[in-house]
Design a protein around this motif. Structure first.
Motif, PDB file in Angstrom:
ATOM      1  N   THR A  76     -20.019 -60.809  50.674  1.00 10.26           N
ATOM      2  CA  THR A  76     -18.716 -61.339  50.316  1.00 10.26           C
ATOM      3  C   THR A  76     -18.780 -62.854  50.194  1.00 10.26           C
ATOM      4  N   VAL A  77     -18.158 -63.384  49.166  1.00 11.32           N
ATOM      5  CA  VAL A  77     -18.138 -64.832  48.978  1.00 11.32           C
ATOM      6  C   VAL A  77     -16.688 -65.308  49.092  1.00 11.32           C
ATOM      7  N   THR A  78     -16.439 -66.180  50.033  1.00 10.16           N
ATOM      8  CA  THR A  78     -15.105 -66.762  50.142  1.00 10.16           C
ATOM      9  C   THR A  78     -15.043 -68.019  49.282  1.00 10.16           C
ATOM     10  N   TYR A  79     -13.828 -68.499  49.064  1.00 11.78           N
ATOM     11  CA  TYR A  79     -13.694 -69.728  48.281  1.00 11.78           C
ATOM     12  C   TYR A  79     -14.422 -70.873  48.971  1.00 11.78           C
ATOM     13  N   LYS A  80     -14.377 -70.855  50.302  1.00 13.15           N
ATOM     14  CA  LYS A  80     -15.035 -71.935  51.038  1.00 13.15           C
ATOM     15  C   LYS A  80     -16.541 -71.871  50.835  1.00 13.15           C
ATOM     16  N   MET A  81     -17.069 -70.644  50.796  1.00 13.61           N
ATOM     17  CA  MET A  81     -18.514 -70.474  50.633  1.00 13.61           C
ATOM     18  C   MET A  81     -18.936 -70.725  49.195  1.00 13.61           C
ATOM     19  N   SER A  83     -18.380 -72.997  47.008  1.00 13.69           N
ATOM     20  CA  SER A  83     -18.888 -74.320  46.662  1.00 13.69           C
ATOM     21  C   SER A  83     -20.266 -74.538  47.270  1.00 13.69           C
ATOM     22  N   ARG A  84     -20.528 -73.930  48.438  1.00 22.68           N
ATOM     23  CA  ARG A  84     -21.868 -74.035  49.043  1.00 22.68           C
ATOM     24  C   ARG A  84     -22.889 -73.299  48.204  1.00 22.68           C
ATOM     25  N   ILE A  85     -22.513 -72.107  47.735  1.00 21.69           N
ATOM     26  CA  ILE A  85     -23.465 -71.329  46.931  1.00 21.69           C
ATOM     27  C   ILE A  85     -23.763 -72.073  45.644  1.00 21.69           C
ATOM     28  N   LYS A  86     -22.717 -72.676  45.082  1.00 22.94           N
ATOM     29  CA  LYS A  86     -22.925 -73.433  43.842  1.00 22.94           C
ATOM     30  C   LYS A  86     -23.924 -74.571  44.099  1.00 22.94           C
ATOM     31  N   GLY A 114      -7.709 -59.983  49.450  1.00 24.56           N
ATOM     32  CA  GLY A 114      -7.639 -61.042  50.450  1.00 24.56           C
ATOM     33  C   GLY A 114      -7.299 -62.380  49.818  1.00 24.56           C
ATOM     34  N   TYR A 115      -6.709 -63.253  50.605  1.00 22.78           N
ATOM     35  CA  TYR A 115      -6.304 -64.543  50.064  1.00 22.78           C
ATOM     36  C   TYR A 115      -7.477 -65.499  49.939  1.00 22.78           C
ATOM     37  N   SER A 116      -8.587 -65.203  50.617  1.00 19.67           N
ATOM     38  CA  SER A 116      -9.664 -66.188  50.703  1.00 19.67           C
ATOM     39  C   SER A 116     -10.913 -65.768  49.958  1.00 19.67           C
ATOM     40  N   VAL A 117     -10.882 -64.600  49.302  1.00 22.10           N
ATOM     41  CA  VAL A 117     -12.128 -64.051  48.759  1.00 22.10           C
ATOM     42  C   VAL A 117     -12.241 -64.317  47.262  1.00 22.10           C
ATOM     43  N   LEU A 118     -13.383 -64.832  46.891  1.00 19.69           N
ATOM     44  CA  LEU A 118     -13.686 -65.089  45.489  1.00 19.69           C
ATOM     45  C   LEU A 118     -13.916 -63.759  44.775  1.00 19.69           C
ATOM     46  N   ARG A 119     -13.295 -63.577  43.610  1.00 20.24           N
ATOM     47  CA  ARG A 119     -13.426 -62.291  42.905  1.00 20.24           C
ATOM     48  C   ARG A 119     -14.587 -62.355  41.927  1.00 20.24           C
TER      49      ARG A 119
ATOM     50  N   HIS B 127      -8.251 -78.145  60.407  1.00 20.35           N
ATOM     51  CA  HIS B 127      -8.411 -76.736  60.065  1.00 20.35           C
ATOM     52  C   HIS B 127      -9.625 -76.181  60.804  1.00 20.35           C
ATOM     53  N   LEU B 128      -9.537 -74.905  61.157  1.00 19.88           N
ATOM     54  CA  LEU B 128     -10.685 -74.290  61.822  1.00 19.88           C
ATOM     55  C   LEU B 128     -11.504 -73.468  60.832  1.00 19.88           C
ATOM     56  N   LEU B 129     -10.838 -72.579  60.097  1.00 17.61           N
ATOM     57  CA  LEU B 129     -11.555 -71.664  59.203  1.00 17.61           C
ATOM     58  C   LEU B 129     -11.354 -71.993  57.734  1.00 17.61           C
ATOM     59  N   LEU B 130     -10.147 -72.347  57.360  1.00 14.75           N
ATOM     60  CA  LEU B 130      -9.875 -72.597  55.947  1.00 14.75           C
ATOM     61  C   LEU B 130     -10.481 -73.928  55.520  1.00 14.75           C
ATOM     62  N   PRO B 131     -10.757 -74.086  54.229  1.00 17.82           N
ATOM     63  CA  PRO B 131     -11.245 -75.383  53.751  1.00 17.82           C
ATOM     64  C   PRO B 131     -10.185 -76.464  53.977  1.00 17.82           C
ATOM     65  N   ASP B 132     -10.647 -77.702  54.045  1.00 16.12           N
ATOM     66  CA  ASP B 132      -9.720 -78.782  54.374  1.00 16.12           C
ATOM     67  C   ASP B 132      -8.646 -78.970  53.317  1.00 16.12           C
ATOM     68  N   ASP B 133      -8.984 -78.655  52.052  1.00 13.65           N
ATOM     69  CA  ASP B 133      -8.009 -78.902  50.997  1.00 13.65           C
ATOM     70  C   ASP B 133      -7.135 -77.679  50.719  1.00 13.65           C
ATOM     71  N   TRP B 134      -7.118 -76.727  51.630  1.00 13.27           N
ATOM     72  CA  TRP B 134      -6.330 -75.506  51.417  1.00 13.27           C
ATOM     73  C   TRP B 134      -4.841 -75.839  51.484  1.00 13.27           C
ATOM     74  N   GLU B 135      -4.075 -75.220  50.583  1.00 16.28           N
ATOM     75  CA  GLU B 135      -2.630 -75.444  50.596  1.00 16.28           C
ATOM     76  C   GLU B 135      -1.910 -74.149  50.917  1.00 16.28           C
ATOM     77  N   GLY B 136      -0.857 -74.258  51.706  1.00 16.73           N
ATOM     78  CA  GLY B 136      -0.075 -73.079  52.058  1.00 16.73           C
ATOM     79  C   GLY B 136      -0.598 -72.418  53.317  1.00 16.73           C
ATOM     80  N   TYR B 137       0.206 -71.481  53.834  1.00 12.52           N
ATOM     81  CA  TYR B 137      -0.139 -70.792  55.078  1.00 12.52           C
ATOM     82  C   TYR B 137      -0.277 -69.314  54.766  1.00 12.52           C
TER      83      TYR B 137
END
Ligand code: SF4
Lengths: 162, 168
Positions: A76-81, A83-86, A114-119, B127-137
């Protein structure tokens, strides 16, 4: 360099042969990055293990993107991950190839809502081979590697396209 | 130790803070509902009674209010207690309990980024888990997903027909 050569010189038997040798070298030493993002990575480890034995095809893992030719996005790749993979992809030296392993990196998989998962990792980096499954069995990943090898075998660097 | 005796002991320990503790039950455990203003004092008193272990910090989106839940545990006395409070959605400010239980540090950071509850006095409110530039909750019930994140489209082509193309 070879791009200019390709434009100036006629396609010759020599270049075709050199191409074949280059491709053979590349496809027989697909060193992949030791990298996994979720449960698919477990199956990736199995594929590298003694039973599926990816080493048979010249594919061994390297722990540095600088030494890797192949990025297997396993998990699974999250949005946060993403940019790291890129960045990892950009750190790899050309020629480089990408296998997207599993539903998650193909299209978001079962975390699609999910709100955080890259599709799909193809939204961030180009992908050569998609391996379906959740997770794909080692046989499937091996097949993916063989398909990629076939793809590399057909590449042309020096010889002009007919 | 029976529940009644525990209630009595806690009531006594809290006597200077709350006049009459509001008892409830949550998932089979004894629960104590307090006003946000007295939360920190109550927490300190409960720690004095023996609840030295904070298991988690949870937030429940109840519409007009956010309920903040602190499951507590006393290993020595083999007791569990759930401390709860409610803050209004319009001004979700609550005292940080890091001074009382250091374990609250990361839990509060996580709840702050996911629900937008502000833990006043937190030593490290990043932020703990989300990226720093994340918007919204994202765990609020009224969260609307942005169309793009860092130039990446967030659409879900396979779910369009199911009526849940974006989380809402
Ligand atoms: S495709 Fe399945 S096994 Fe692979 S990372 Fe996603 S959930 Fe895990």
């Amino acid at each position: 360099m070879h791009y200019t050569l390709r434009n100036k010189l006629p396609s010759t038997a020599l270049f075709t042969t050199v191409d074949a040798v280059l491709n053979w070298g590349r496809l027989s030493s697909l060193w992949y990055l030791l990298f996994g993002t979720a449960c698919c990575a477990i199956e990736l480890m199995q594929t590298g293990g003694p039973r599926a034995d990816l080493d048979r095809f010249g594919a061994v893992f390297r722990s540095s993107p600088r030494q890797s030719d192949l990025l297997i996005v396993a998990g699974t790749v999250t949005y946060k991950m993403a940019s790291r993979i890129k960045r990892l992809y950009e750190q790899m030296a050309d020629p480089k190839y990408v296998i997207s392993m599993g539903s998650c990196s193909n299209c978001g998989g079962l975390f699609d809502l999910g709100y955080s998962v890259l599709r799909g990792i193809d939204k961030v980096i180009p992908v050569d081979v998609y391996v379906p499954g959740c997770p794909p069995r080692p046989e499937a990943l091996t097949q993916g590697l063989l398909v990629l090898q076939e793809k590399i075998r057909k590449q042309r660097y020096l010889a002009r396209e007919a | 130790m029976g529940l009644e005796a525990l209630k009595e002991e806690i009531t006594k320990a809290l006597s200077t803070i709350v006049v009459e503790p509001v008892w409830a039950e949550a998932a089979g455990d004894l629960a104590l509902h307090v006003l946000p203003g007295s939360l920190k004092a109550v927490a300190a008193a409960l720690k004095g009674v023996g609840f030295r272990l904070l298991l988690a910090v949870a937030v429940v989106d109840e519409g007009e209010t956010f309920r903040v839940v602190y499951p507590l545990c006393s290993l020595e006395r083999r007791l569990r207690l759930i401390l709860m409070t409610s803050v209004p959605r319009q001004a979700p400010d609550i005292d940080s309990l890091v001074d009382v239980w250091p374990a609250a540090n990361w839990h509060e950071r996580e709840q702050a980024e996911l629900f937008g509850v502000t833990f006043v006095g937190h030593p490290d409110p990043r932020h703990l888990l989300l990226p720093d530039d994340w918007e919204g909750y994202p765990l609020r019930k009224d969260y609307k997903e942005p169309e793009v994140y860092r130039g990446i489209s967030t659409e879900r082509p396979y779910w369009e027909d199911e009526g849940c193309s974006r989380s809402n």
